[in-house]
Motif scaffolding. Structure first.
Motif, PDB file in Angstrom:
ATOM      1  N   ASP A   3      -5.359 -10.534  -5.158  1.00 50.16           N
ATOM      2  CA  ASP A   3      -4.094 -10.099  -4.581  1.00 50.16           C
ATOM      3  C   ASP A   3      -3.348  -9.348  -5.675  1.00 50.16           C
ATOM      4  OD1 ASP A   3      -1.524  -9.782  -3.661  1.00 50.16           O
ATOM      5  OD2 ASP A   3      -1.338 -11.824  -2.899  1.00 50.16           O
ATOM      6  N   VAL A   5      -0.473  -7.790  -5.785  1.00 54.67           N
ATOM      7  CA  VAL A   5       0.956  -8.081  -5.930  1.00 54.67           C
ATOM      8  C   VAL A   5       1.158  -9.346  -6.762  1.00 54.67           C
ATOM      9  CG1 VAL A   5       3.072  -8.673  -4.684  1.00 54.67           C
ATOM     10  CG2 VAL A   5       1.564  -6.882  -3.796  1.00 54.67           C
ATOM     11  N   HIS A   6       0.459 -10.396  -6.402  1.00 51.60           N
ATOM     12  CA  HIS A   6       0.578 -11.660  -7.125  1.00 51.60           C
ATOM     13  C   HIS A   6       0.100 -11.507  -8.570  1.00 51.60           C
ATOM     14  CE1 HIS A   6       0.755 -15.959  -7.688  1.00 51.60           C
ATOM     15  NE2 HIS A   6      -0.484 -15.946  -8.126  1.00 51.60           N
ATOM     16  N   GLU A   9       2.753  -9.752 -10.640  1.00 50.94           N
ATOM     17  CA  GLU A   9       3.866 -10.683 -10.874  1.00 50.94           C
ATOM     18  C   GLU A   9       3.549 -11.642 -12.017  1.00 50.94           C
ATOM     19  OE1 GLU A   9       6.105 -11.343  -6.641  1.00 50.94           O
ATOM     20  OE2 GLU A   9       4.155 -12.275  -6.884  1.00 50.94           O
ATOM     21  N   LYS A  29       8.393  -5.238  -4.098  1.00 54.07           N
ATOM     22  CA  LYS A  29       7.152  -5.400  -3.338  1.00 54.07           C
ATOM     23  C   LYS A  29       7.421  -5.012  -1.889  1.00 54.07           C
ATOM     24  CE  LYS A  29       7.559  -9.561  -4.675  1.00 54.07           C
ATOM     25  NZ  LYS A  29       8.461  -9.782  -5.785  1.00 54.07           N
ATOM     26  N   TYR A  30       6.832  -3.929  -1.446  1.00 47.82           N
ATOM     27  CA  TYR A  30       6.983  -3.519  -0.055  1.00 47.82           C
ATOM     28  C   TYR A  30       5.955  -4.208   0.832  1.00 47.82           C
ATOM     29  CZ  TYR A  30      10.230  -0.051  -1.748  1.00 47.82           C
ATOM     30  OH  TYR A  30      11.313   0.561  -2.330  1.00 47.82           O
ATOM     31  N   ASP A  31       4.955  -4.764   0.215  1.00 48.21           N
ATOM     32  CA  ASP A  31       3.934  -5.538   0.924  1.00 48.21           C
ATOM     33  C   ASP A  31       3.833  -6.882   0.212  1.00 48.21           C
ATOM     34  OD1 ASP A  31       2.737  -3.455   2.790  1.00 48.21           O
ATOM     35  OD2 ASP A  31       2.517  -2.467   0.835  1.00 48.21           O
ATOM     36  N   SER A  32       3.731  -7.960   0.982  1.00 55.72           N
ATOM     37  CA  SER A  32       3.670  -9.282   0.362  1.00 55.72           C
ATOM     38  C   SER A  32       2.317  -9.533  -0.296  1.00 55.72           C
ATOM     39  CB  SER A  32       3.967 -10.367   1.393  1.00 55.72           C
ATOM     40  OG  SER A  32       3.023 -10.305   2.436  1.00 55.72           O
ATOM     41  N   SER A  33       1.308  -8.799   0.140  1.00 57.45           N
ATOM     42  CA  SER A  33      -0.032  -8.996  -0.399  1.00 57.45           C
ATOM     43  C   SER A  33      -0.813  -7.691  -0.299  1.00 57.45           C
ATOM     44  CB  SER A  33      -0.741 -10.094   0.390  1.00 57.45           C
ATOM     45  OG  SER A  33      -2.029 -10.292  -0.088  1.00 57.45           O
ATOM     46  N   GLN A  68       3.193  -0.644  -3.215  1.00 57.02           N
ATOM     47  CA  GLN A  68       3.207  -0.352  -1.793  1.00 57.02           C
ATOM     48  C   GLN A  68       1.830   0.160  -1.397  1.00 57.02           C
ATOM     49  OE1 GLN A  68       6.141   2.541  -0.681  1.00 57.02           O
ATOM     50  NE2 GLN A  68       5.917   2.121   1.493  1.00 57.02           N
TER      51      GLN A  68
END
Length: 75
Positions: A3, A5-6, A9, A29-33, A68
């Motif tokens: 992932d 995004v994670h 982070e 983050k425009y998408d959570s994943s 994104q």
């Protein structure tokens, strides 16, 4: 598969922990994943270099990052 995004982070938190004078980092983050198949070690090297350079060469203040998914490509 990771992932993205994670992963970013976690890297931001790790790099900030080692530098108390680091500027504020905003990660939008425009998408959570965002799942991707990639070489995790190489991806880490790319992001560590980008984030470290942003911390090192940005004037005091803040750094803005964004993730994104657009048309199945990460920007």
């Amino acid at each position: 598969e990771i992932d993205l995004v994670h992963y970013v982070e976690e890297l931001i938190e790790e790099l900030k922990a080692g530098n108390e004078d680091a500027p504020l980092i905003h990660f939008t983050k425009y998408d959570s994943s965002i799942l991707t198949k990639t070489d995790k070690k190489l991806l880490r090297q790319v992001f560590v270099n980008l984030i470290s350079n942003a911390i090192k060469y940005s004037p005091k203040g803040e750094i803005k990052m964004m993730s994104q998914l657009l048309d199945a490509a990460v920007f």
